[in-house]
Write a protein that holds these residues in place. Structure first.
Motif, PDB file in Angstrom:
ATOM      1  N   ALA A  73       0.925  -1.108   0.098  1.00 11.73           N
ATOM      2  CA  ALA A  73      -0.088   0.059   0.008  1.00 11.73           C
ATOM      3  C   ALA A  73       0.837   1.197   0.076  1.00 11.73           C
ATOM      4  O   ALA A  73       1.902   1.248   0.682  1.00 11.73           O
ATOM      5  CB  ALA A  73      -1.075  -0.128   1.228  1.00 11.73           C
ATOM      6  N   VAL A  74       0.396   2.191  -0.837  1.00 14.17           N
ATOM      7  CA  VAL A  74       1.058   3.496  -0.621  1.00 14.17           C
ATOM      8  C   VAL A  74       0.895   4.278   0.529  1.00 14.17           C
ATOM      9  O   VAL A  74      -0.294   4.533   0.934  1.00 14.17           O
ATOM     10  CB  VAL A  74       0.578   4.312  -2.002  1.00 14.17           C
ATOM     11  CG1 VAL A  74       1.285   5.912  -2.003  1.00 14.17           C
ATOM     12  CG2 VAL A  74       0.921   3.717  -3.324  1.00 14.17           C
ATOM     13  N   PRO A  75       1.894   4.781   1.219  1.00 20.54           N
ATOM     14  CA  PRO A  75       1.977   5.387   2.586  1.00 20.54           C
ATOM     15  C   PRO A  75       1.069   6.595   2.299  1.00 20.54           C
ATOM     16  O   PRO A  75       1.490   7.545   1.306  1.00 20.54           O
ATOM     17  CB  PRO A  75       3.229   5.594   3.120  1.00 20.54           C
ATOM     18  CG  PRO A  75       3.983   5.419   1.757  1.00 20.54           C
ATOM     19  CD  PRO A  75       3.385   4.363   0.690  1.00 20.54           C
ATOM     20  N   VAL A  76       0.232   7.129   3.415  1.00 18.83           N
ATOM     21  CA  VAL A  76      -0.378   8.524   3.174  1.00 18.83           C
ATOM     22  C   VAL A  76       0.314   8.980   4.294  1.00 18.83           C
ATOM     23  O   VAL A  76       0.494   8.987   5.429  1.00 18.83           O
ATOM     24  CB  VAL A  76      -1.789   7.974   3.625  1.00 18.83           C
ATOM     25  CG1 VAL A  76      -2.890   9.450   3.698  1.00 18.83           C
ATOM     26  CG2 VAL A  76      -2.657   7.225   2.362  1.00 18.83           C
ATOM     27  N   ALA A  77       0.433  10.589   3.994  1.00 19.25           N
ATOM     28  CA  ALA A  77       0.988  11.455   4.827  1.00 19.25           C
ATOM     29  C   ALA A  77       0.017  12.602   5.014  1.00 19.25           C
ATOM     30  O   ALA A  77      -0.819  12.933   4.304  1.00 19.25           O
ATOM     31  CB  ALA A  77       2.293  12.058   4.197  1.00 19.25           C
ATOM     32  N   THR A  78      -0.082  12.853   6.489  1.00 20.50           N
ATOM     33  CA  THR A  78      -0.797  14.095   6.848  1.00 20.50           C
ATOM     34  C   THR A  78      -0.054  15.480   6.977  1.00 20.50           C
ATOM     35  O   THR A  78       0.886  15.534   7.550  1.00 20.50           O
ATOM     36  CB  THR A  78      -1.505  13.864   8.185  1.00 20.50           C
ATOM     37  OG1 THR A  78      -2.104  12.596   8.225  1.00 20.50           O
ATOM     38  CG2 THR A  78      -2.393  14.821   8.592  1.00 20.50           C
ATOM     39  N   VAL A  79      -0.570  16.405   6.010  1.00 18.83           N
ATOM     40  CA  VAL A  79       0.080  17.450   5.798  1.00 18.83           C
ATOM     41  C   VAL A  79      -0.523  18.701   6.562  1.00 18.83           C
ATOM     42  O   VAL A  79      -1.996  18.953   6.295  1.00 18.83           O
ATOM     43  CB  VAL A  79       0.400  17.994   4.243  1.00 18.83           C
ATOM     44  CG1 VAL A  79       0.968  19.413   4.026  1.00 18.83           C
ATOM     45  CG2 VAL A  79       1.076  16.884   3.592  1.00 18.83           C
ATOM     46  N   PRO A  80       0.021  19.521   7.400  1.00 14.97           N
ATOM     47  CA  PRO A  80      -0.536  20.768   7.807  1.00 14.97           C
ATOM     48  C   PRO A  80      -0.525  21.835   7.186  1.00 14.97           C
ATOM     49  O   PRO A  80       0.378  22.202   6.391  1.00 14.97           O
ATOM     50  CB  PRO A  80       0.118  20.661   9.337  1.00 14.97           C
ATOM     51  CG  PRO A  80       1.507  20.307   8.836  1.00 14.97           C
ATOM     52  CD  PRO A  80       1.401  19.278   7.948  1.00 14.97           C
ATOM     53  N   LEU A  81      -1.791  22.488   6.877  1.00 16.80           N
ATOM     54  CA  LEU A  81      -1.564  23.846   5.909  1.00 16.80           C
ATOM     55  C   LEU A  81      -2.682  24.661   6.642  1.00 16.80           C
ATOM     56  O   LEU A  81      -3.536  24.271   7.616  1.00 16.80           O
ATOM     57  CB  LEU A  81      -2.606  23.209   4.415  1.00 16.80           C
ATOM     58  CG  LEU A  81      -1.520  22.155   3.560  1.00 16.80           C
ATOM     59  CD1 LEU A  81      -2.489  21.889   2.592  1.00 16.80           C
ATOM     60  CD2 LEU A  81      -0.413  22.859   3.262  1.00 16.80           C
ATOM     61  N   TYR A  82      -2.407  25.857   6.371  1.00 21.40           N
ATOM     62  CA  TYR A  82      -3.060  27.212   6.963  1.00 21.40           C
ATOM     63  C   TYR A  82      -3.670  27.827   6.035  1.00 21.40           C
ATOM     64  O   TYR A  82      -2.999  28.552   5.170  1.00 21.40           O
ATOM     65  CB  TYR A  82      -1.859  27.912   8.060  1.00 21.40           C
ATOM     66  CG  TYR A  82      -1.748  27.227   9.257  1.00 21.40           C
ATOM     67  CD1 TYR A  82      -2.322  27.525  10.377  1.00 21.40           C
ATOM     68  CD2 TYR A  82      -0.726  26.093   9.420  1.00 21.40           C
ATOM     69  CE1 TYR A  82      -2.041  26.845  11.628  1.00 21.40           C
ATOM     70  CE2 TYR A  82      -0.642  25.388  10.430  1.00 21.40           C
ATOM     71  CZ  TYR A  82      -1.107  25.512  11.696  1.00 21.40           C
ATOM     72  OH  TYR A  82      -0.830  25.062  12.867  1.00 21.40           O
TER      73      TYR A  82
END
Length: 214
Positions: A73-82
């Motif tokens: 499975a392709v890893p999923v990253a959580t990106v913080p955006l403002y």
């Protein structure tokens, strides 16, 4: 009366007839004896000799190929955006496939809210840019240098950029505790802010804009 052949002549003639042909016969038998061991060794006269085991790595007929679900499975990253909601900087968590670095996170921010985020009323004061800014890190200190032609940023736009980079830096190295970000523009410097001053990111799956104004 014809003279009788002498015994010497008779013996010579008889010897020639007696030993000439048997000598050639013995030579033929000798050659045949030499060829028999070669045939016994299994040396074929013509043709291709097959040796070794069949090639491996080829699927047998009827063997099913691995399905995509069986692949890693392709890893999923959580990106913080403002982004901005009602004039206030708010935090958004966006999930993207694959790993991200600070530069790609900033590019993602500069592209603005996606469709779902716009539907929630989120906007941005950062100008769209296809050029990646230069990001330099030194421990907890991060400097973001905007590309030429970026123009002046509002205080809200600087807060968006500084908070996005500061929180992303802490995601990279949580042991830092806090991060200080300085935003540089061509011909001048704009003060950034500390990650301690940024609104916290919304919980994953939360509805609404999430976060609080800073």
């Amino acid at each position: 009366m014809n003279p009788r052949p002498s015994p010497r002549t008779a013996t010579t003639t008889s010897g020639t007839e007696r030993f000439g042909r048997p000598a050639r016969h013995r030579l033929a038998l000798l050659l045949g004896a030499l060829l028999i061991p070669l045939a016994a060794c299994g040396i074929p006269a013509t043709g291709v000799v097959e040796a070794g085991e069949p090639a491996s790595g080829v699927l047998e007929p009827g063997t099913a190929t691995p399905s995509p679900a069986e692949s890693a499975a392709v890893p999923v990253a959580t990106v913080p955006l403002y982004f901005v909601a009602d004039g206030t900087v708010v935090a958004v968590s966006r999930e993207v496939p694959g790993a991200t670095d600070l530069g790609s996170t900033v590019l993602m921010l500069l592209k603005g809210p996606d469709g779902r985020e716009r539907a929630r009323g989120l906007t941005t004061e950062l100008p769209a840019s296809a050029a990646a800014p230069t990001v330099r890190t030194d421990g907890a200190a991060v400097v973001v240098q905007l590309p030429r032609g970026a123009g002046s940023l509002s205080d809200t736009a600087v807060d968006q950029l500084a908070c996005t980079v500061a929180v992303a830096r802490l995601r990279q190295d949580p042991t830092l505790g806090s991060a200080q970000v300085t935003v540089e523009q061509p011909g001048g410097r704009l003060a950034g802010r500390s990650s301690d001053d940024c609104p916290t990111a919304e919980p994953r799956g939360a509805e609404g804009t999430g976060g609080a104004g800073g």
